[in-house]
Structures are given as C-alpha cells and as structure tokens.
Design an enzyme around this catalytic site. Structure first.
Site, PDB file in Angstrom:
ATOM      1  N   HIS A   1      18.350  -8.332  20.159  1.00 14.85           N
ATOM      2  CA  HIS A   1      18.033  -9.630  19.204  1.00 14.85           C
ATOM      3  C   HIS A   1      16.555  -9.372  19.116  1.00 14.85           C
ATOM      4  O   HIS A   1      16.028 -10.695  18.942  1.00 14.85           O
ATOM      5  CB  HIS A   1      18.516 -10.764  19.821  1.00 14.85           C
TER       6      HIS A   1
ATOM      7  N   SER B   1      -7.372  -1.444   3.867  1.00 13.06           N
ATOM      8  CA  SER B   1      -7.491  -2.430   2.841  1.00 13.06           C
ATOM      9  C   SER B   1      -8.834  -2.403   2.309  1.00 13.06           C
ATOM     10  O   SER B   1      -9.659  -2.209   2.620  1.00 13.06           O
ATOM     11  CB  SER B   1      -7.258  -3.790   3.583  1.00 13.06           C
TER      12      SER B   1
ATOM     13  N   LYS C   1      -8.890  -3.711   8.594  1.00 11.75           N
ATOM     14  CA  LYS C   1      -7.397  -3.219   8.683  1.00 11.75           C
ATOM     15  C   LYS C   1      -7.258  -1.787   8.853  1.00 11.75           C
ATOM     16  O   LYS C   1      -7.702  -0.905   8.298  1.00 11.75           O
ATOM     17  CB  LYS C   1      -6.657  -3.658   7.177  1.00 11.75           C
TER      18      LYS C   1
ATOM     19  N   GLU D   1       5.932   1.901   6.393  1.00 10.17           N
ATOM     20  CA  GLU D   1       6.598   1.074   5.437  1.00 10.17           C
ATOM     21  C   GLU D   1       7.030   1.566   4.211  1.00 10.17           C
ATOM     22  O   GLU D   1       8.121   1.175   3.755  1.00 10.17           O
ATOM     23  CB  GLU D   1       5.161   0.216   5.057  1.00 10.17           C
TER      24      GLU D   1
END
Ligand code: ARG
Length: 458
Positions: A155, A276, A282, A289
């Site tokens: 979970h 970024s 970043k 992704e």
C-alpha cells in the site's frame, strides 16, 4: 503508368493516392522486401519458371538497390504507393523489362506478409537484446549494493525491510518472463507466408520449401488464406511490447519516487537527468517519467490492431495496411526505453548515507517482534495485539520499538526479555527471512545465482 494501371483510364485522385499509399511509413521494409524478392527470384530461376539468366539479372539488380539503399541513395515515390511497387519501379529502371518477371507466382498480399514476418523476427531479436542488457544493469546494481537494506512496501506504506538487491531482482524475473514470451513469439513468426500469392495459391509450380530455407523459416503457412490474413504475430509483438512497457513503467515509478527529496534513496546521474527552465534547483527524472508515459501509446497500438482485425473477412483487405505504423512505433518506443533505463540504473548513485538512517523512526520490524512473542509461546493474534500497543506507545514517545525500555515493553507483555533487542534491527529482520525466495542475504545470493543462470548472464 501504374503497375496495376491496365484497366484504368483515369488518373488516381491525389488525395486517394495519399490516403491509400503506405510508402511514407514503410520504407524501412526495403531490406526485407529485397531479401524476400531475391529468394523468390532464385527459386523462380531454379525451378525453371523463369530463365536462369533472367533470375540472375533480377537478383543482381535487387542487390544493387539494397547497396544503394544502405548508402541512402534510394528515392521513394508516392505514386508507386508501397514498398513493393517502389522496388519494382527502381528495378525496372535499372534492368529493364525483365524486372517484370519477378512478380510471377506472387502477390503483394503474400509479399507484405513476408516482409512483416522478416521485420518482426529482427524486432524480436533486438527486443531480447535490450531486455538482456537491462537485466544485466539490474543485476550489477544488485551485486554492487548487496548490503543495502530498504523498506519494502505494501500500500506504499512501510511493511518490512528488504535488500535493495532483492527488490531489483524482482524486475529481473519479470523481464525473464518477457524474454520467454519473446522466444515463444519467435517460434510463431517462424513460418513462411510467401507462396500464398493473392489468396488461393498460384498456378506455377513454385518451391516454397526452397524459399523458406533461404530465408531461414523452418515452417510454411499451410493455408494460403491464413497466410495473407494472419496478423496474430504482430498482436503478439504488441502484447509483448505492452507487457515490457508495463514492467518498465513500474520500475520507472519507483525511480521517480526514490530520486525525490522525500525518499533520497538514489540520485540520478547528471547525464540521465534534466533541469527546469524556471527552477534552478531542479533535477528531474524525465527519462523514467517518459518511459512511464510512453507505455500508453504502446498499449494503444495493441488495442488499435486488435480493433483493425476484429470482424475482418478473409482474406486480404486494405485494412491490414494499418498493421504497420503501430507495430513500428511500439518497437521504436520499447527499444530506447530498455537502453535508457539500463543506462539510468548503471549511472545512478545509491544514497547509502541516507539509507543508513532510513530505519531510524520506523516500525517495519513489528512483524518480527510479533514472531518473537510467538516463539515465546503467545498465539499470533495476541502477539499482533501486543505489538500494536507497543507501536502506539513508541509513537507517543516519538521513538521506535527498539527505543522502548525493557520495562516499558514488559508492562505490555511479561514474556519479553532482553533478547528482544537482537531481533529488532533491520539487518536482523532481513537475516531472519530465510525461506526460499525470501530476502535473507543467503536466500538472495541463491536467487541471484539462479537469475543469472536463467537469464544466461554471468
Ligand atoms: N501496400 C499493401 C499493404 O501494405 C500491400 C498489399 C496490397 N495488396 C493489394 N491488393 N492492394 O497491405
């Protein structure tokens, strides 16, 4: 004039031409189309269906086209509709009328089926190679960081600690199943469709076995209608691609999580991360992704082809030309994903500094404390309840189970002795999971050896 233009007196409407032609997206089939044509021409010559001399001229011409294609010298023509007619036009320009004999006893229907079989066979081999190299990367990271312990989740809540190696090996086994499916698919592809001609076979005494042998097929399609209509092997390929992407997407999701500040278990190498344009701090995990995201288009191609084939009557229908772009794109999507993830894994840094403290405030040893009480004679249900109370005591004191004093623990259960502190450290928890397939180092060593053997890696 078109190769099929004899019965037509008007030119094809320009939009119809664009809409029906496939040459814009199937140029990569040229080497396969030529190999198939060479085998066919040789067979026509050897069986005496065409003159040996004509067969030789055709084969020489085809070989020349292939060489020029490899140099980037071939120009395709939309008017010629597809790869087969482009090749025939170029061949005719080069060797003259005799080129027209190549299509004896053959149709574009069995020709495209052959081209796609040859392409799919290579695609399967390339996918197997990609899968292997990702397995190798996973195994290398597992071996290099064999002593690293991470929380295992259910979970997405901390459950029980596991070796990082154990976690990574789970992906190796998934990929091994993918590889086995690819091997089975290769068997399915291993069947020559050529010789079916348009749909019913041919009036010429062709020798299909000879063609099969030259092209490396060990079996023939035994039904000409099936030969030109079958795209099951492409569905198999798309299903395989989808399953691989599904597996990769799960790994990617974990890489995204693990590289976040909240986890900080890994740091991606600069070479495999991106920045970024607005936030200077970043470092984004774009590759995992995107792989995660691109699983969508691969599933889409599987669904697309299933839908193209649904309810399609025998034998060839132009709908079947829709088998191509999705199949190409699926393989073009999976291959770099495998390669990029192998690179991501082998260049990432495992943050041992952070992972050393990951169990500082953690209750993933609670099951082990319950098992300890069972060994002292308490039924498991009662032990579960006692440990539940101890967990809430520890939370109230802002500590973990090992942070509770012996007296505090004995207040909840008198069976607890000083030896309780031996079973609580994460390393001890790991060591105790000795069942086969479990996460104890000895069990994982055995698993690692088995995985390497079954993957054919050393
Ligand atoms: N370009 C066609 C395809 O890709 C080849 C077969 C065409 N056959 C035909 N009868 N139009 O499927």
């Amino acid at each position: 004039m078109k190769l099929w233009g004899g019965r037509f007196s008007e030119d094809t409407n320009q939009l119809v031409l664009q809409y029906t032609s496939s040459i814009t997206f199937e140029q990569r089939l040229l080497p396969y189309d030529i190999r198939g044509s060479i085998a066919h021409a040789r067979m026509l010559g050897e069986t005496g269906i065409i003159d040996a001399e004509d067969s030789r001229k055709i084969i020489d011409g085809l070989e020349g086209i292939l060489r020029d294609y490899e140099q980037g010298l071939i120009e395709f023509n939309l008017d010629d509709e597809d790869i087969h007619m482009n090749v025939e036009r170029i061949l005719t320009e080069r060797i003259g009328e005799v080129a027209g004999k190549l299509h004896t006893g053959r149709s574009r229907n069995d020709q495209i089926a052959l081209d796609m079989h040859l392409w799919a066979r290579d695609a399967v081999d390339a996918l197997r190679k990609g899968v292997k190299s990702l397995q190798q990367s996973l195994i290398s990271v597992a071996e290099e960081h064999f002593d690293v312990v991470i929380p295992g989740f259910t979970h997405l809540q901390r459950a029980q600690p596991v070796l990082l190696a154990h976690h990574l090996l789970a992906y190796v086994w998934m990929l091994l199943r993918d590889e086995k499916r690819l091997v089975a698919l290769r068997d399915e592809i291993d069947r020559l469709p050529l010789g079916a001609a348009a749909l019913a076979g041919t009036t010429f005494a062709i020798d299909r076995e000879m063609v099969a042998e030259e092209l490396g097929f060990s079996q023939l399609y035994e039904n000409s209608l099936d030969a030109v209509s079958d795209r099951d092997y492409l569905l198999g390929l798309l299903f395989n691609c989808s399953t691989i992407m599904m597996h990769l997407s799960r790994l990617c999701e974990e890489l995204v999580l693990w590289s976040s500040e909240e986890f900080s278990w890994i740091e991606l190498s600069d070479a495999y991360a991106t920045g970024s344009s607005i936030m200077p701090q970043k470092k984004n995990p774009d590759v995992p992704e995107l792989v995660r995201g691109k699983s969508g288009r691969v599933y889409g191609h599987l669904m697309g082809l299933l839908t193209v084939l649904k309810g399609l009557p025998l034998a060839y229908n132009k709908d079947l030309q829709e088998d191509r772009e999705g199949s190409f794109d699926a393989v073009d999507t999976v291959l770099p994903a495998l390669e990029l993830l192998a690179g991501t894994l082998s260049t990432m840094r495992v943050r041992k500094d952070k992972l050393a403290h990951v169990f500082d405030r953690d209750f993933s040893n609670a099951t082990d404390l319950a098992d300890y009480l069972v060994r002292k004679g308490l039924p498991f249900r009662e032990a579960h309840a006692v440990v539940g109370q101890l967990v809430s005591d520890a939370i109230a004191l802002e500590t973990n189970l090992a942070g509770l004093s012996l007296e505090a623990m004995q207040e909840r259960c008198s069976l607890i002795g000083r030896d309780v502190y031996d079973v609580l450290p994460a390393k001890a928890v790991i060591r105790a999971r000795i069942s086969r397939g479990g996460t104890a180092p000895a069990a994982v060593q055995m698993q690692l050896a088995l995985a390497k053997e079954q993957c054919g890696l050393s």
